[in-house]
Design an enzyme around this catalytic site. Structure first.
Site, short mmCIF file in Angstrom:
data_model
loop_
_atom_site.label_atom_id
_atom_site.label_comp_id
_atom_site.label_asym_id
_atom_site.label_seq_id
_atom_site.Cartn_x
_atom_site.Cartn_y
_atom_site.Cartn_z
N GLY A 94 4.50 -19.14 3.19
CA GLY A 94 3.80 -18.98 4.46
C GLY A 94 2.78 -20.07 4.70
O GLY A 94 2.42 -20.34 5.84
N LYS A 97 5.33 -23.67 5.47
CA LYS A 97 6.58 -23.05 5.89
C LYS A 97 7.72 -24.05 5.99
O LYS A 97 8.88 -23.72 5.77
CB LYS A 97 6.40 -22.37 7.25
CG LYS A 97 5.62 -21.06 7.17
CD LYS A 97 5.51 -20.40 8.52
CE LYS A 97 4.63 -19.17 8.48
NZ LYS A 97 5.36 -17.91 8.31
N ASN A 142 -1.83 -11.39 9.80
CA ASN A 142 -1.02 -12.36 10.54
C ASN A 142 0.24 -11.71 11.09
O ASN A 142 0.78 -10.78 10.51
CB ASN A 142 -0.69 -13.57 9.66
CG ASN A 142 0.65 -13.41 8.94
OD1 ASN A 142 1.72 -13.70 9.49
ND2 ASN A 142 0.60 -12.89 7.71
N PHE A 146 7.80 -15.66 11.51
CA PHE A 146 8.74 -16.70 11.06
C PHE A 146 8.82 -17.88 12.03
O PHE A 146 9.91 -18.24 12.48
CB PHE A 146 10.15 -16.12 10.85
CG PHE A 146 10.32 -15.26 9.62
CD1 PHE A 146 9.34 -15.18 8.65
CD2 PHE A 146 11.49 -14.54 9.44
CE1 PHE A 146 9.52 -14.40 7.52
CE2 PHE A 146 11.68 -13.74 8.32
CZ PHE A 146 10.69 -13.67 7.36
N SER A 216 10.88 -8.65 3.45
CA SER A 216 9.67 -7.82 3.46
C SER A 216 8.61 -8.26 4.46
O SER A 216 7.52 -7.68 4.48
CB SER A 216 9.07 -7.79 2.05
OG SER A 216 8.99 -9.09 1.51
N SER A 217 8.91 -9.26 5.29
CA SER A 217 7.90 -9.61 6.31
C SER A 217 7.84 -8.49 7.34
O SER A 217 8.87 -8.02 7.82
CB SER A 217 8.27 -10.92 6.99
OG SER A 217 7.50 -11.05 8.16
N ASN A 219 6.83 -8.82 10.29
CA ASN A 219 6.76 -9.39 11.64
C ASN A 219 8.10 -9.76 12.25
O ASN A 219 8.15 -10.38 13.30
CB ASN A 219 5.83 -10.61 11.62
CG ASN A 219 4.45 -10.25 11.11
OD1 ASN A 219 3.88 -9.26 11.55
ND2 ASN A 219 3.94 -11.02 10.17
N THR A 220 9.20 -9.41 11.57
CA THR A 220 10.53 -9.62 12.15
C THR A 220 11.19 -8.25 12.25
O THR A 220 11.39 -7.59 11.22
CB THR A 220 11.36 -10.57 11.25
OG1 THR A 220 10.74 -11.85 11.27
CG2 THR A 220 12.80 -10.70 11.74
N LYS A 259 11.93 -10.74 -2.47
CA LYS A 259 10.51 -10.46 -2.23
C LYS A 259 10.38 -9.15 -1.48
O LYS A 259 10.98 -8.97 -0.41
CB LYS A 259 9.88 -11.60 -1.43
CG LYS A 259 8.38 -11.38 -1.17
CD LYS A 259 7.71 -12.65 -0.69
CE LYS A 259 6.24 -12.45 -0.38
NZ LYS A 259 5.57 -13.69 0.03
N SER A 287 3.81 -8.77 -3.96
CA SER A 287 4.46 -8.27 -2.79
C SER A 287 4.13 -9.14 -1.58
O SER A 287 3.28 -10.02 -1.66
CB SER A 287 3.94 -6.86 -2.50
OG SER A 287 2.60 -6.93 -2.02
N ASN A 288 4.76 -8.77 -0.48
CA ASN A 288 4.42 -9.36 0.81
C ASN A 288 3.14 -8.68 1.33
O ASN A 288 2.51 -7.90 0.61
CB ASN A 288 5.59 -9.18 1.78
CG ASN A 288 5.74 -10.36 2.71
OD1 ASN A 288 4.75 -10.78 3.33
ND2 ASN A 288 6.93 -10.91 2.83
N GLY A 340 -3.83 -10.63 -2.98
CA GLY A 340 -5.26 -10.51 -3.25
C GLY A 340 -5.75 -11.19 -4.51
O GLY A 340 -6.85 -10.88 -4.98
C1 LIG Z 1 -0.67 -16.51 7.47
C2 LIG Z 1 0.34 -15.98 6.47
C3 LIG Z 1 1.69 -16.30 6.64
C4 LIG Z 1 2.63 -15.81 5.73
N1 LIG Z 1 3.96 -16.14 5.88
C5 LIG Z 1 4.86 -15.71 4.97
C6 LIG Z 1 6.23 -16.10 5.07
O1 LIG Z 1 6.64 -16.86 5.95
N2 LIG Z 1 7.10 -15.60 4.13
C7 LIG Z 1 6.70 -14.78 3.12
O2 LIG Z 1 7.52 -14.38 2.29
N3 LIG Z 1 5.39 -14.42 2.99
C8 LIG Z 1 4.49 -14.87 3.89
N4 LIG Z 1 3.18 -14.50 3.75
C9 LIG Z 1 2.79 -13.58 2.67
C10 LIG Z 1 2.25 -14.31 1.45
O3 LIG Z 1 3.25 -15.10 0.87
C11 LIG Z 1 1.76 -13.28 0.40
O4 LIG Z 1 2.84 -12.50 -0.03
C12 LIG Z 1 0.67 -12.38 0.94
O5 LIG Z 1 -0.18 -13.07 1.81
C13 LIG Z 1 -0.17 -11.76 -0.17
O6 LIG Z 1 -0.86 -12.74 -0.89
P1 LIG Z 1 -2.43 -13.11 -0.65
O7 LIG Z 1 -3.17 -11.82 -0.59
O8 LIG Z 1 -2.79 -13.99 -1.79
O9 LIG Z 1 -2.46 -13.83 0.66
C14 LIG Z 1 2.21 -14.98 4.65
C15 LIG Z 1 0.86 -14.69 4.49
C16 LIG Z 1 -0.08 -15.18 5.37
C17 LIG Z 1 -1.54 -14.85 5.16
#
Ligand SMILES: Cc1cc2nc3c(=O)[nH]c(=O)nc-3n(C[C@H](O)[C@H](O)[C@H](O)COP(=O)(O)O)c2cc1C
Length: 404
Positions: A94, A97, A142, A146, A216-217, A219-220, A259, A287-288, A340
């Site tokens: 993310g 990308k 967020n 994608f 696991s996103s 947003n799709t 994921k 996780s996501n 986190g």
């Molecule tokens: C702005 C943003 C965009 C993200 N985009 C993606 C993505 O395109 N694909 C994906 O698998 N995870 C995406 N993630 C999730 C992160 O890879 C991660 O799993 C999640 O943020 C938890 O980790 P963190 O708490 O360290 O941020 C995104 C997270 C953030 C904050």
């Protein structure tokens, strides 16, 4: 106190402080760029979240980020899937990308960077604004959805990166070349999700150290339904067949990971573990982001924004899902723990719960690049304190299950 005495104290005090600071940098001149970039990072927080992100990527592309020149502590070296990681801390999907900034991001000292999610066709993602900071809670919400430049652009970027590494001097100081994971998504309007993931594999697998099926996103629309047993089994079979049908050298194909979301039931967890073991998935990423809103988040002015929540409020929740998945897969699968992580202690907790590697994203937004140096130091000290010779020895230490 007279004004003269006060002034004298100010001048002498200031000179002593400046001399002390200068001495600290003489001792460790490489720290200065990290501290400066932390200041820049704080300044970026005055911009809206997406603009700040774009500036950070631009800085990475243009070689403006600090470069880690210290080797990693030997305790942090680890080998998974026969691949050598100089440390177990990666940048989560993310952030980059489109694989534009690999050299700059790996240069910060990550053991690996996961690019994507990348969709087959370019797509813009959701309308802006679509990323929101919750600074008091060290969290982000967020709903990018994608946004991707598509497989062809990402493929060209990965090829350019791989070529640049061919000319990397063998004795270059620093942690090592760093590995690249490729996280695959599907186009919003695509009706055949499996075909999208298979296309991603056929175009990008040759340039990936590992591949990720991201189901696991939040947003799709419909994406997370692919985590159900029947759907996941069908999907993984097709994607694996595509990967295994490609010509590979003796080293074999890159490992295939799935994921998963933190918002899954116990039944979902058992189903995912069963599919993973039955079909020989090579690993899980746990996780996501979450669609939950813990009370402190729900009360925050931005807490009701639609999207996935990341950062500190996700930490323990994702660690517990990781713990469950390690137990259900009997410690047989490498798991990447993410959610986190902002300190060596957070990384260590995930490793003890069963993670072979960890990733972070949101903490980099708040802490800046020197976070990595601190985390490596803290993690090394924790391994030392508990008598572990290496990261590998600590994987799953909280469980009674013998380690792989
Ligand atoms: C702005 C943003 C965009 C993200 N985009 C993606 C993505 O395109 N694909 C994906 O698998 N995870 C995406 N993630 C999730 C992160 O890879 C991660 O799993 C999640 O943020 C938890 O980790 P963190 O708490 O360290 O941020 C995104 C997270 C953030 C904050």
């Amino acid at each position: 106190m007279s004004i003269r005495v006060a002034l004298r104290r100010l001048v002498f005090g200031g000179a002593a402080f400046a001399a002390g600071t200068a001495l600290a940098y003489i001792d460790d001149p490489e720290q200065l760029p990290f501290d400066l970039s932390n200041v820049a990072q704080k300044a970026l927080q005055q911009l809206d979240a997406e603009r700040a992100h774009n500036v950070a990527i631009w800085a990475a592309v243009h070689g403006l980020l600090p470069i880690e020149k210290r080797a990693d502590p030997p305790k942090l070296r680890t080998t998974i899937w026969g691949k050598h990681f100089s440390n177990p801390i990666g940048l989560a999907a993310g952030f980059d990308k489109d694989a534009q900034a690999l050299e700059g991001l790996l240069g910060l000292g990550f053991g690996f960077v996961e690019i994507g999610s990348v969709t087959p066709l370019p797509q813009p993602g959701n309308d802006q604004p679509r990323a929101f900071r919750l600074p008091e809670l060290k969290a982000v919400i967020n709903r990018y959805g994608f946004n991707s430049q598509g497989l062809d652009v990402v493929r060209a970027n990965l090829i350019a990166y791989r070529r640049s590494q061919l000319h990397r001097p063998a004795n270059q100081p620093g942690p090592g070349p760093g590995l690249v994971g490729v996280n695959l998504g599907k186009n919003k309007l695509s009706e055949d999700a499996a075909a999208d993931y298979c296309l991603g594999v056929s175009k990008l697998a040759p340039y990936a150290d590992y591949l990720v099926i991201n189901v696991s996103s939040p947003n799709t629309p419909g994406l997370r339904a692919l985590q159900s047993r029947k759907e996941l089994e069908k999907l993984v079979k097709k994607v694996k067949a595509t990967r295994d049908g490609m010509p590979w050298s003796a080293a074999g194909p890159p490992p295939l990971l799935v994921k998963i979301a933190p918002d899954i039931t116990d039944a979902d967890k058992s189903d995912i573990a069963a599919v993973a073991l039955k079909l020989g998935i090579d690993g899980l990423i746990v996780s996501n982001t979450t669609i939950c809103r813990p009370p402190a988040v729900a009360e925050h002015p931005e807490g009701q924004q639609t999207g996935g929540l990341s950062g500190a409020p996700l930490r323990d929740m994702s660690t517990e899902v990781l713990r469950d998945m390690y137990r259900l897969t009997k410690g047989k699968l490498p798991i990447i723990g993410v959610g986190g992580v902002s300190s060596g202690a957070d990384a260590y907790a995930k490793i003890r719960a069963g993670a072979s590697l960890v990733e972070l994203y949101t903490s980099l937004v708040y802490e800046g690049p020197s976070l990595l140096r601190r985390m490596k130091k803290e993690l090394t000290a924790l391994l030392q304190r508990d008598g572990f010779a290496s990261v590998h020895d600590a994987i799953g230490a909280d469980h009674a299950i013998p380690r792989r």
